[in-house]
Design an enzyme around this catalytic site. Structure first.
Site, mmCIF file in Angstrom:
data_model
loop_
_atom_site.group_PDB
_atom_site.id
_atom_site.type_symbol
_atom_site.label_atom_id
_atom_site.label_comp_id
_atom_site.label_asym_id
_atom_site.label_seq_id
_atom_site.Cartn_x
_atom_site.Cartn_y
_atom_site.Cartn_z
ATOM 1 N N ASP A 137 54.651 33.869 35.800
ATOM 2 C CA ASP A 137 53.620 34.843 36.167
ATOM 3 C C ASP A 137 53.086 34.503 37.556
ATOM 4 O OD1 ASP A 137 52.129 37.122 35.750
ATOM 5 O OD2 ASP A 137 50.479 36.070 34.781
ATOM 6 N N TYR A 139 50.699 35.874 41.149
ATOM 7 C CA TYR A 139 49.279 36.114 41.453
ATOM 8 C C TYR A 139 49.256 36.916 42.750
ATOM 9 C CZ TYR A 139 44.386 34.224 41.330
ATOM 10 O OH TYR A 139 43.031 34.030 41.216
ATOM 11 N N HIS A 144 42.776 40.827 43.658
ATOM 12 C CA HIS A 144 42.482 40.086 42.423
ATOM 13 C C HIS A 144 42.141 38.630 42.760
ATOM 14 C CE1 HIS A 144 42.770 38.649 38.303
ATOM 15 N NE2 HIS A 144 43.714 37.800 38.649
ATOM 16 N N ARG A 153 34.358 30.311 43.403
ATOM 17 C CA ARG A 153 33.994 29.550 44.611
ATOM 18 C C ARG A 153 33.432 30.511 45.646
ATOM 19 N NH1 ARG A 153 39.153 28.513 43.146
ATOM 20 N NH2 ARG A 153 39.777 30.130 44.612
ATOM 21 N N GLU A 211 49.494 44.257 34.559
ATOM 22 C CA GLU A 211 50.535 43.726 35.442
ATOM 23 C C GLU A 211 51.811 44.556 35.318
ATOM 24 O OE1 GLU A 211 51.223 39.531 35.503
ATOM 25 O OE2 GLU A 211 49.203 39.027 34.828
ATOM 26 N N TYR A 254 41.611 24.979 33.219
ATOM 27 C CA TYR A 254 42.586 25.310 34.267
ATOM 28 C C TYR A 254 42.769 24.254 35.348
ATOM 29 C CZ TYR A 254 39.617 26.730 38.267
ATOM 30 O OH TYR A 254 38.770 26.735 39.339
ATOM 31 N N LYS A 263 46.390 31.474 28.183
ATOM 32 C CA LYS A 263 47.318 32.540 28.572
ATOM 33 C C LYS A 263 48.503 32.687 27.629
ATOM 34 C CE LYS A 263 45.718 33.732 32.742
ATOM 35 N NZ LYS A 263 45.513 35.106 33.185
ATOM 36 N N THR A 370 47.816 40.112 38.040
ATOM 37 C CA THR A 370 46.936 41.265 37.840
ATOM 38 C C THR A 370 46.973 42.199 39.042
ATOM 39 O OG1 THR A 370 45.504 39.837 36.560
ATOM 40 C CG2 THR A 370 44.568 41.934 37.286
HETATM 41 CA CA CA Z 1 48.297 37.028 34.887
#
Ligand code: CA
Length: 438
Positions: A137, A139, A144, A153, A211, A254, A263, A370
């Site tokens: 997966d 990113y 996103h 952050r 996605e 994470y 996930k 996403t």
């Molecule tokens: Ca994802």
């Protein structure tokens, strides 16, 4: 990829409901899936056409398909077809377009044969389209990544590597399920920011992620890489992907290695694989990087990919809560985004994945990450839409959502629509949230 007679928007099918303007599956689409229907217990390959399935095993039996694709069409998953590569894919698509076209298959013995291969979609059970050996997966939406980064952050939302390297992680293929499979709310470690220690219990902040996912074609041997200019030929087709996410578990687990149990409890995909060839009329330029962003490194840079590596594909999220269903209310749309807003193209993701010599295999699945656009109504998950629960969503029936409730059904849709082309769709990717198991 060049356009051919299979894309001609004027052509019609003798399967009359495939000519309805609103169908996702007109003659110009011809997506592949794995189904079971009637007394035949074994799953078989099929092609969606209107509200019917064209049975590829039966067609192969009758000798209707190109010789080079016959064995692959008799299997119980699409892996062998994916392994054939672009020439085989094109030959099969071209033949299917002929067999199902009103102009190319007029009333007569061939039409009778083809008609006997049709099964109503309504009575069929769909399976995962392929044996998915590995699932990665990515990113790839900078919108996103920036939104999520801003929540985590505020001073440093986008990490310095983002514009250089397509970020991804290795997911889990064993928990990928086909649309319609209910998803149980997972349990895990949760640690509210002000609590001294975590507790183990049901996830409270359950989310979806909108996605697109690509199936890999022939793949590459270990120790070799796929040059970006050849990466497009390694992409077989795409499905919708809901990457269910347990946000409270994710926040706690994470760091430092990335997503894990937040996930991998379930990921849902749509059953019909829309081929890259079917999407050819909807190619678009790659995302135009704002001035000041670095150019992709040479191994990720390709003129043709910059020109047409993007996809003009609308992707949507809909929700139907238990209360809405009980009242007979229709599902409500939460998000409408477009795949053109992705910072990296699918070919860049694939080329990057193999750039270290990692081998991809037929049926491997690459999630895009996403899909979120710059507009608020193009945010592809609840984390972004409700800003981690700070701005709850108000549904038309008065219900509110910060995250998903038990009984919520999440439905993803996708379609491509352009002047001069026939509209095609990805079907749907549906999942109902069940309470945690006792
Ligand atoms: Ca994802």
């Amino acid at each position: 990829m060049t356009l051919n007679q299979t894309h001609d928007p004027a052509r019609r099918s003798w399967v009359t409901d495939a000519n309805d303007e609103a169908t996702d599956f007109p003659l110009q689409n011809l997506p592949y899936g794995v189904f079971r229907s009637g007394p035949v217990a074994t799953p078989r390959l099929g092609v969606a056409i209107g509200q019917s399935i064209f049975d590829l095993a039966a067609a192969a039996q009758f000798g209707l398909l190109p010789e080079s694709t016959t064995d692959a069409c008799r299997q119980t998953s699409l892996n062998d077809l994916m392994a054939l590569g672009a020439p085989g894919w094109s030959a099969l698509r071209s033949r299917l377009s002929e067999l199902l076209g009103a102009d190319t298959c007029p009333v007569g013995p061939l039409r009778l044969r083809a008609e006997s291969c049709l099964t109503p979609m309504a009575g069929a059970t769909m399976f995962l389209p392929a044996h998915i050996g590995d699932y990665t997966d990515f990113y790839a939406s900078i919108f996103h990544a920036t939104n999520v980064g801003t929540m985590l952050r505020p001073d440093n939302p986008l990490l310095p590597n983002y514009k250089w390297v397509p970020i991804g992680y290795h997911g889990r293929s064993s928990s990928i399920v086909v649309s319609g499979t209910p998803v149980r709310r997972p349990c895990g470690q949760l640690k509210p920011a002000d609590a001294p220690a975590p507790v183990f219990g049901p996830c409270k902040n359950l989310d979806y992620e909108l996605e697109l996912a690509a199936f890999v074609g022939p793949g590459n041997p270990l120790g070799t890489s796929v040059p970006i200019a050849q990466a497009a030929q390694q992409l077989f087709g795409v499905v919708l992907l809901n990457d269910w996410s347990a946000r409270d578990m994710q926040t706690w687990e994470y760091q430092p290695l990335g997503p894990f149990l937040a996930k991998n409890f379930a990921s849902t995909i749509s059953p019909w694989v829309v081929t890259m060839e079917a999407l050819a009329p909807f190619r678009a330029p790659a995302f135009v990087r704002p001035a000041g962003d670095p150019a992709p490194l040479p191994y990720l840079a390709d003129a043709a990919d910059q020109l047409s590596g993007g996809l003009d594909l609308t992707l949507e999220v809909w929700i139907a809560t238990a209360q809405m269903r009980a009242a007979g209310a229709a599902a409500v749309r939460l998000t409408s985004g477009n795949f053109q807003t992705m910072y990296w193209t699918l070919t860049q993701l694939l080329a990057h994945h193999t750039s270290n010599g990692c081998n991809l295999r037929p049926g491997d699945l690459l999630g895009s990450g996403t899909v979120s656009g710059p507009a608020k109504d193009a945010r592809g998950c609840l984390l972004e839409l409700t800003w981690r629960g700070a701005e709850p969503l108000k549904l038309p029936n008065g219900e509110e959502r910060k995250f998903l409730a038990d009984g919520d059904e999440v439905i993803l849709h996708g379609y491509a629509e352009r002047a001069g082309a026939r509209r095609i769709g990805l079907g749907e990717c549906r999942g109902l949230v069940l309470p945690t198991a006792d």
